[in-house]
Motif scaffolding. Sequence first.
Motif, PDB file in Angstrom:
ATOM      1  N   GLU A  23      42.614  31.321  46.243  1.00 25.97           N
ATOM      2  CA  GLU A  23      42.580  31.471  44.787  1.00 25.97           C
ATOM      3  C   GLU A  23      43.359  32.700  44.322  1.00 25.97           C
ATOM      4  O   GLU A  23      44.021  32.660  43.293  1.00 25.97           O
ATOM      5  CB  GLU A  23      41.136  31.508  44.297  1.00 25.97           C
ATOM      6  CG  GLU A  23      40.472  30.144  44.374  1.00 25.97           C
ATOM      7  CD  GLU A  23      39.038  30.124  43.901  1.00 25.97           C
ATOM      8  OE1 GLU A  23      38.423  31.209  43.741  1.00 25.97           O
ATOM      9  OE2 GLU A  23      38.518  29.008  43.690  1.00 25.97           O
ATOM     10  N   THR A  24      43.309  33.779  45.101  1.00 23.82           N
ATOM     11  CA  THR A  24      44.084  34.977  44.773  1.00 23.82           C
ATOM     12  C   THR A  24      45.573  34.663  44.804  1.00 23.82           C
ATOM     13  O   THR A  24      46.324  35.051  43.899  1.00 23.82           O
ATOM     14  CB  THR A  24      43.756  36.127  45.743  1.00 23.82           C
ATOM     15  OG1 THR A  24      42.372  36.454  45.614  1.00 23.82           O
ATOM     16  CG2 THR A  24      44.601  37.362  45.460  1.00 23.82           C
ATOM     17  N   MET A  26      46.954  31.694  44.429  1.00 28.25           N
ATOM     18  CA  MET A  26      47.239  30.821  43.294  1.00 28.25           C
ATOM     19  C   MET A  26      47.473  31.644  42.027  1.00 28.25           C
ATOM     20  O   MET A  26      48.405  31.377  41.265  1.00 28.25           O
ATOM     21  CB  MET A  26      46.073  29.857  43.035  1.00 28.25           C
ATOM     22  CG  MET A  26      45.928  28.738  43.994  1.00 28.25           C
ATOM     23  SD  MET A  26      44.433  27.824  43.498  1.00 28.25           S
ATOM     24  CE  MET A  26      44.357  26.588  44.760  1.00 28.25           C
ATOM     25  N   LYS A  27      46.603  32.630  41.805  1.00 34.59           N
ATOM     26  CA  LYS A  27      46.713  33.471  40.614  1.00 34.59           C
ATOM     27  C   LYS A  27      47.996  34.295  40.661  1.00 34.59           C
ATOM     28  O   LYS A  27      48.694  34.419  39.649  1.00 34.59           O
ATOM     29  CB  LYS A  27      45.484  34.375  40.483  1.00 34.59           C
ATOM     30  CG  LYS A  27      44.237  33.602  40.100  1.00 34.59           C
ATOM     31  CD  LYS A  27      42.992  34.462  40.148  1.00 34.59           C
ATOM     32  CE  LYS A  27      41.767  33.590  39.877  1.00 34.59           C
ATOM     33  NZ  LYS A  27      40.508  34.304  40.099  1.00 34.59           N
ATOM     34  N   ASP A  28      48.312  34.855  41.843  1.00 33.90           N
ATOM     35  CA  ASP A  28      49.535  35.650  41.991  1.00 33.90           C
ATOM     36  C   ASP A  28      50.781  34.827  41.678  1.00 33.90           C
ATOM     37  O   ASP A  28      51.761  35.348  41.155  1.00 33.90           O
ATOM     38  CB  ASP A  28      49.656  36.207  43.417  1.00 33.90           C
ATOM     39  CG  ASP A  28      48.631  37.291  43.725  1.00 33.90           C
ATOM     40  OD1 ASP A  28      47.987  37.799  42.792  1.00 33.90           O
ATOM     41  OD2 ASP A  28      48.483  37.619  44.925  1.00 33.90           O
ATOM     42  N   GLY A  30      50.817  32.265  39.646  1.00 31.15           N
ATOM     43  CA  GLY A  30      50.695  31.658  38.325  1.00 31.15           C
ATOM     44  C   GLY A  30      50.353  30.177  38.384  1.00 31.15           C
ATOM     45  O   GLY A  30      50.653  29.431  37.458  1.00 31.15           O
ATOM     46  N   TYR A  32      47.086  29.038  39.272  1.00 31.56           N
ATOM     47  CA  TYR A  32      45.638  28.827  39.309  1.00 31.56           C
ATOM     48  C   TYR A  32      45.176  27.734  38.346  1.00 31.56           C
ATOM     49  O   TYR A  32      44.410  26.857  38.738  1.00 31.56           O
ATOM     50  CB  TYR A  32      44.881  30.126  39.033  1.00 31.56           C
ATOM     51  CG  TYR A  32      43.396  29.935  39.141  1.00 31.56           C
ATOM     52  CD1 TYR A  32      42.789  29.826  40.384  1.00 31.56           C
ATOM     53  CD2 TYR A  32      42.605  29.812  38.008  1.00 31.56           C
ATOM     54  CE1 TYR A  32      41.427  29.618  40.502  1.00 31.56           C
ATOM     55  CE2 TYR A  32      41.239  29.610  38.113  1.00 31.56           C
ATOM     56  CZ  TYR A  32      40.659  29.510  39.362  1.00 31.56           C
ATOM     57  OH  TYR A  32      39.311  29.287  39.471  1.00 31.56           O
ATOM     58  N   GLU A  33      45.628  27.770  37.120  1.00 28.54           N
ATOM     59  CA  GLU A  33      45.183  26.763  36.139  1.00 28.54           C
ATOM     60  C   GLU A  33      45.583  25.356  36.570  1.00 28.54           C
ATOM     61  O   GLU A  33      44.835  24.403  36.364  1.00 28.54           O
ATOM     62  CB  GLU A  33      45.730  27.075  34.746  1.00 28.54           C
ATOM     63  CG  GLU A  33      45.026  28.236  34.074  1.00 28.54           C
ATOM     64  CD  GLU A  33      43.514  28.048  33.966  1.00 28.54           C
ATOM     65  OE1 GLU A  33      43.058  26.963  33.569  1.00 28.54           O
ATOM     66  OE2 GLU A  33      42.780  28.999  34.281  1.00 28.54           O
ATOM     67  N   LYS A  36      43.398  24.737  40.172  1.00 23.76           N
ATOM     68  CA  LYS A  36      42.009  25.189  40.302  1.00 23.76           C
ATOM     69  C   LYS A  36      41.041  24.090  40.751  1.00 23.76           C
ATOM     70  O   LYS A  36      39.995  24.377  41.316  1.00 23.76           O
ATOM     71  CB  LYS A  36      41.517  25.829  39.016  1.00 23.76           C
ATOM     72  CG  LYS A  36      41.383  24.875  37.856  1.00 23.76           C
ATOM     73  CD  LYS A  36      40.952  25.586  36.608  1.00 23.76           C
ATOM     74  CE  LYS A  36      40.910  24.596  35.468  1.00 23.76           C
ATOM     75  NZ  LYS A  36      40.716  25.217  34.182  1.00 23.76           N
TER      76      LYS A  36
END
Length: 85
Positions: A23-24, A26-28, A30, A32-33, A36
């Motif tokens: 998840e980290t 994915m967020k890095d 961009g 994640y959305e 998710k």
Amino acid sequence: SVKTIIDEGRIEPVLLGSRTKIETKMKDLGLYETLKDVEIITPRKADNFKEFYLEYTKKKQRDGVSVYHAEDLMALENYYGAMMV
């Protein structure tokens, strides 16, 4: 990429590894959305983890693989993923 596979609707991807690390990442990136809702499995925490390493032990016993070694191997995403197939 996983996003392309999801968008095409051909298969349902499963990511293997630490949920927190995935998840980290994915967020890095961009993503994640978009990603998710993708299933994430941490091998050692999976319901079928013990079943998989015991089955692997049976298959590899003649090659000298002990139940303890099989358990350690099954914690690795590549081994766990192969058993999923």
